[in-house]
Design a protein around this motif. Structure first.
Motif, PDB file in Angstrom:
ATOM      1  N   ILE A 152       6.334  -8.023  -0.872  1.00 38.29           N
ATOM      2  CA  ILE A 152       7.703  -7.685  -0.913  1.00 38.29           C
ATOM      3  C   ILE A 152       8.322  -7.067  -1.988  1.00 38.29           C
ATOM      4  O   ILE A 152       8.893  -5.955  -2.098  1.00 38.29           O
ATOM      5  CB  ILE A 152       8.708  -8.661  -0.336  1.00 38.29           C
ATOM      6  CG1 ILE A 152       8.583  -8.957   1.359  1.00 38.29           C
ATOM      7  CG2 ILE A 152      10.130  -8.426  -0.502  1.00 38.29           C
ATOM      8  CD1 ILE A 152       9.173 -10.101   1.732  1.00 38.29           C
ATOM      9  N   SER A 153       8.172  -7.687  -3.280  1.00 35.62           N
ATOM     10  CA  SER A 153       8.617  -7.279  -4.578  1.00 35.62           C
ATOM     11  C   SER A 153       8.052  -5.947  -5.008  1.00 35.62           C
ATOM     12  O   SER A 153       8.586  -5.342  -5.696  1.00 35.62           O
ATOM     13  CB  SER A 153       8.304  -8.316  -5.685  1.00 35.62           C
ATOM     14  OG  SER A 153       6.860  -8.295  -5.930  1.00 35.62           O
ATOM     15  N   GLN A 154       6.679  -5.605  -4.652  1.00 34.30           N
ATOM     16  CA  GLN A 154       6.300  -4.462  -5.031  1.00 34.30           C
ATOM     17  C   GLN A 154       6.587  -3.328  -4.110  1.00 34.30           C
ATOM     18  O   GLN A 154       6.682  -2.364  -4.317  1.00 34.30           O
ATOM     19  CB  GLN A 154       4.588  -4.745  -5.056  1.00 34.30           C
ATOM     20  CG  GLN A 154       3.986  -3.485  -5.434  1.00 34.30           C
ATOM     21  CD  GLN A 154       2.529  -3.620  -5.428  1.00 34.30           C
ATOM     22  OE1 GLN A 154       1.713  -4.533  -4.754  1.00 34.30           O
ATOM     23  NE2 GLN A 154       1.867  -2.934  -6.090  1.00 34.30           N
ATOM     24  N   LEU A 155       6.395  -3.443  -2.458  1.00 31.41           N
ATOM     25  CA  LEU A 155       6.681  -2.655  -1.654  1.00 31.41           C
ATOM     26  C   LEU A 155       8.058  -2.255  -1.083  1.00 31.41           C
ATOM     27  O   LEU A 155       8.201  -1.091  -1.004  1.00 31.41           O
ATOM     28  CB  LEU A 155       5.934  -2.919  -0.451  1.00 31.41           C
ATOM     29  CG  LEU A 155       4.509  -3.107  -0.338  1.00 31.41           C
ATOM     30  CD1 LEU A 155       3.779  -3.544   0.793  1.00 31.41           C
ATOM     31  CD2 LEU A 155       3.692  -2.058  -1.094  1.00 31.41           C
ATOM     32  N   ALA A 156       8.964  -3.121  -1.553  1.00 33.66           N
ATOM     33  CA  ALA A 156      10.400  -2.643  -1.141  1.00 33.66           C
ATOM     34  C   ALA A 156      10.691  -1.207  -2.001  1.00 33.66           C
ATOM     35  O   ALA A 156      11.186  -0.623  -1.391  1.00 33.66           O
ATOM     36  CB  ALA A 156      11.441  -3.733  -1.440  1.00 33.66           C
ATOM     37  N   PRO A 157      10.655  -1.226  -3.255  1.00 36.28           N
ATOM     38  CA  PRO A 157      11.061  -0.108  -4.107  1.00 36.28           C
ATOM     39  C   PRO A 157      10.120   1.244  -3.928  1.00 36.28           C
ATOM     40  O   PRO A 157      10.556   2.087  -3.761  1.00 36.28           O
ATOM     41  CB  PRO A 157      11.004  -0.543  -5.463  1.00 36.28           C
ATOM     42  CG  PRO A 157      10.194  -1.847  -5.577  1.00 36.28           C
ATOM     43  CD  PRO A 157      10.048  -2.424  -4.193  1.00 36.28           C
TER      44      PRO A 157
END
Length: 318
Positions: A152-157
């Motif tokens: 999530i921390s990588q793919l959200a942005p």
């Protein structure tokens, strides 16, 4: 229209019910042929729609999202069948399938279920989402959820999809397991509703729980409402949210609530703390949830126990 994977499961059903009560419509997916339960039967075909979909099938999920004009997703489905390799492969595959569907169709917000287990016991006191967690985990479910949170921390942005994780606590109530493996609440209430003695073989550790032991418990109707409020919030300022009561509920509180609702029930527990219970006395801090959604609990322990007893005594099996 909010899509819930695993939407006819324990937590999914209550999340759907809460969304309907907040004015939303839902499409609920299930790998097996879906059958409505008592909680949702009156809304099927009106505000709630059922779809048989394997969440690892990306094309099928996109087709369902397009057909129902889905605007948000709550991903609760998981694969936990005991084979570490297959479970990991399936869970990561489902995560990417859900995120890809949102990215492809321009779905703004996707909630991914995580668990209190990511804290792996943790320290005494309040557990905040900002705590730095070890990458390792002692249990498969917690490991798969940690992987999802890192993704999530990588793919959200990278995708432009608003991804957030919900670290869900110890949940109990209608449609849940009659015998939960980690805490005795359901067993105590089922025994009282049926007017029978406690079956020690169903209790954690195979022995009576001590009255002053407890953990952070959340009634499932509250959990469903909290998940619904996160999905519908105007703005989310974080990518991880604790979803639980934010306090320890003791076994004594549960037994006292049973006695208030059902005076003829007689449940006696050993006083004090179980010397074999080494679990830290900790709870999930719910400040983020309350601040970003306005969530406030509607069920205290007494009301929740009475509600569950009424549900069971109305003829529902769990």
């Amino acid at each position: 229209m909010i899509l819930i994977t695993g939407g006819l499961g324990f937590i999914g059903s209550h999340t759907a019910r809460a969304l309907v009560e907040l004015g939303e419509s839902c499409v609920l997916t299930q790998r097996r042929e879906p059958e409505p339960n008592a909680l949702l039967a009156d809304e099927i075909g009106k505000r709630v729609f059922l779809e048989q979909v394997d969440v690892t099938d990306g094309e099928a999920l996109i087709e369902v999202c397009e057909r129902h004009q889905v605007t948000g997703i709550i991903h609760l489905a998981g694969a936990y069948f005991g084979d570490p390799y297959e479970d990991a492969r399936s869970n990561i595959g489902m995560f990417f399938t859900v995120v890809n569907a949102a990215k492809t169709l321009g779905i703004r917000r996707v909630g991914i279920a995580s668990t209190i287990g990511v804290y792996d016991g943790g320290d005494e006191g309040a557990l905040l989402e900002s705590i730095h967690l070890p990458v390792s985990a002692t249990q498969g479910i917690a490991m798969s959820k940690k992987i999802n949170e890192i993704l999530i921390s990588q793919l959200a942005p990278a995708t432009g999809v608003e991804l957030y994780a919900t670290r869900i606590g110890a949940i109990w109530g209608p449609l849940g397991r009659p015998a939960a493996p980690f805490f005795p609440t359901s067993q105590l209430i089922h025994a009282a509703a049926a007017g029978r003695e406690l079956d020690l073989s169903t209790l954690p550790g195979g022995r009576l729980p001590h009255a002053d032991d407890g953990l952070d418990l959340m009634y499932v109707r509250e959990c469903g409402r909290a998940l619904a409020l996160l999905q519908l919030a105007d703005q989310l300022d974080h990518r991880v949210y604790n979803v639980s009561s934010g306090r320890i509920t003791t076994n004594r509180e549960i037994v006292d609530a049973i006695a208030t609702a059902l005076p003829e029930a007689r449940i006696e527990l050993p006083d004090g703390h179980d010397p074999q219970n080494t679990r830290a006395r900790s709870w999930l801090d719910t400040g983020r949830l309350r601040q970003d959604t306005g969530y406030q609990p509607e069920y205290d322990t007494e009301r929740a126990v009475a509600d569950y007893l009424d549900w069971l005594r109305a003829g529902n099996e769990r």
